[in-house]
Design an enzyme around this catalytic site. Structure first.
Site, short mmCIF file in Angstrom:
data_model
loop_
_atom_site.label_atom_id
_atom_site.label_comp_id
_atom_site.label_asym_id
_atom_site.label_seq_id
_atom_site.Cartn_x
_atom_site.Cartn_y
_atom_site.Cartn_z
N SER A 29 6.99 2.54 -1.89
CA SER A 29 6.59 1.31 -1.20
C SER A 29 5.42 1.49 -0.23
O SER A 29 4.97 0.49 0.35
CB SER A 29 7.79 0.72 -0.45
OG SER A 29 8.67 0.11 -1.37
N LYS A 32 2.60 -0.82 -0.64
CA LYS A 32 2.51 -2.15 -0.03
C LYS A 32 1.47 -2.21 1.08
O LYS A 32 1.11 -3.32 1.52
CB LYS A 32 3.88 -2.58 0.47
CG LYS A 32 4.88 -2.78 -0.67
CD LYS A 32 6.25 -3.23 -0.18
CE LYS A 32 7.18 -3.52 -1.35
NZ LYS A 32 8.24 -2.54 -1.49
N SER A 86 10.04 -4.49 3.39
CA SER A 86 9.62 -3.89 2.14
C SER A 86 10.17 -4.61 0.92
O SER A 86 10.55 -4.00 -0.08
CB SER A 86 10.02 -2.40 2.09
OG SER A 86 9.21 -1.68 1.21
#
Length: 247
Positions: A29, A32, A86
């Site tokens: 993640s 992101k 997230s």
């Protein structure tokens, strides 16, 4: 053995610690960070986004905020859900809205990565779910994210409450806790270290990952990254051992 780490003094442009830090890794993640930058660069935070079923078609066990198809959420709310909690459904919705399609957004991600000089980077999705062709060198992305004040403002939040509207017009509200244990109090940074923001990431292939911007007692900024820790506890122990060096 499989862990990678970096401690970088941003003011003096000095590397204080590096272990395989420029090698390609599965970013989970931490992806992101790029999704957020493109949302801030090209998106309108006041836009109302309608969640589609495609945004929700994610692998089982994926971290999601719990949106339903037809829900209406603003871009600003999606960005908070993306960076604080997230949420992979938030990432998918941002990608479709900003890029016109997921594929279009992924092209934007790779184009921006090339622009930043991220030669060891290739994205295949906006959230970081495992794909062998999805990899990056995280520190260049985090360094660029510092040019977006909203990024660090959001990533300092310990929680976020998203209030949105279902397709039938009814209201919904969900409180999401930050994935960064320093922000939730589950982990304690070393004395006189202030966490300014960053991003976590976890998948089976990537391990437990954390990329942070922090400052020491004198306000000097640092980037610190740990990739591939085997457990959450180990991740924060390793990160704290890096951060102890900035004062």
């Amino acid at each position: 053995e499989n862990q990678k780490g970096l401690l970088l003094d941003l003011d003096d442009r000095k590397v204080l610690y590096s272990k395989q830090a420029l090698q390609k890794v599965y970013p989970a993640s931490i992806t992101k960070i790029m999704t957020a930058m493109l949302a801030l660069k090209y998106g309108n935070m006041d836009d109302v986004v309608t969640i589609t079923q495609e945004n929700l078609n994610l692998e089982e066990g994926s971290q999601v905020c719990g949106f339903w198809a037809g829900d209406q959420v603003t871009m600003d709310q999606l960005l908070h859900c993306l960076l604080v909690y997230s949420g992979n459904d938030a990432a998918a919705a941002i990608a479709e809205h900003v890029g016109g399609s997921t594929d279009g957004f992924v092209e934007m991600m790779n184009s921006y990565a090339r622009e930043l000089g991220c030669t060891g980077t290739h994205f295949t999705n906006p959230h970081g779910l495992q794909d062998e062709n999805h990899y990056t060198t995280p520190y260049l992305m985090l360094k660029e994210a510092l040019n977006y004040p909203e990024f660090t403002q959001i990533t300092q939040s310990g929680s976020y409450t998203v209030e949105y509207t279902h397709a039938d017009g009814s209201s919904a509200s969900t409180t999401l806790l930050a994935t960064d244990h320093y922000l939730t109090g589950e982990a304690t940074p070393p004395k006189n270290v202030t966490i300014l923001g960053g991003k976590t990431g976890t998948t089976d292939n990537a391990g437990n990952c954390l990329a942070l911007l922090s400052q020491n007692a004198y306000g000097k900024p640092y980037i610190s990254i740990v990739m591939g820790a085997s457990t959450k506890d180990e991740l924060y122990e390793q990160m704290s051992s890096l951060l102890q060096n900035i004062n």
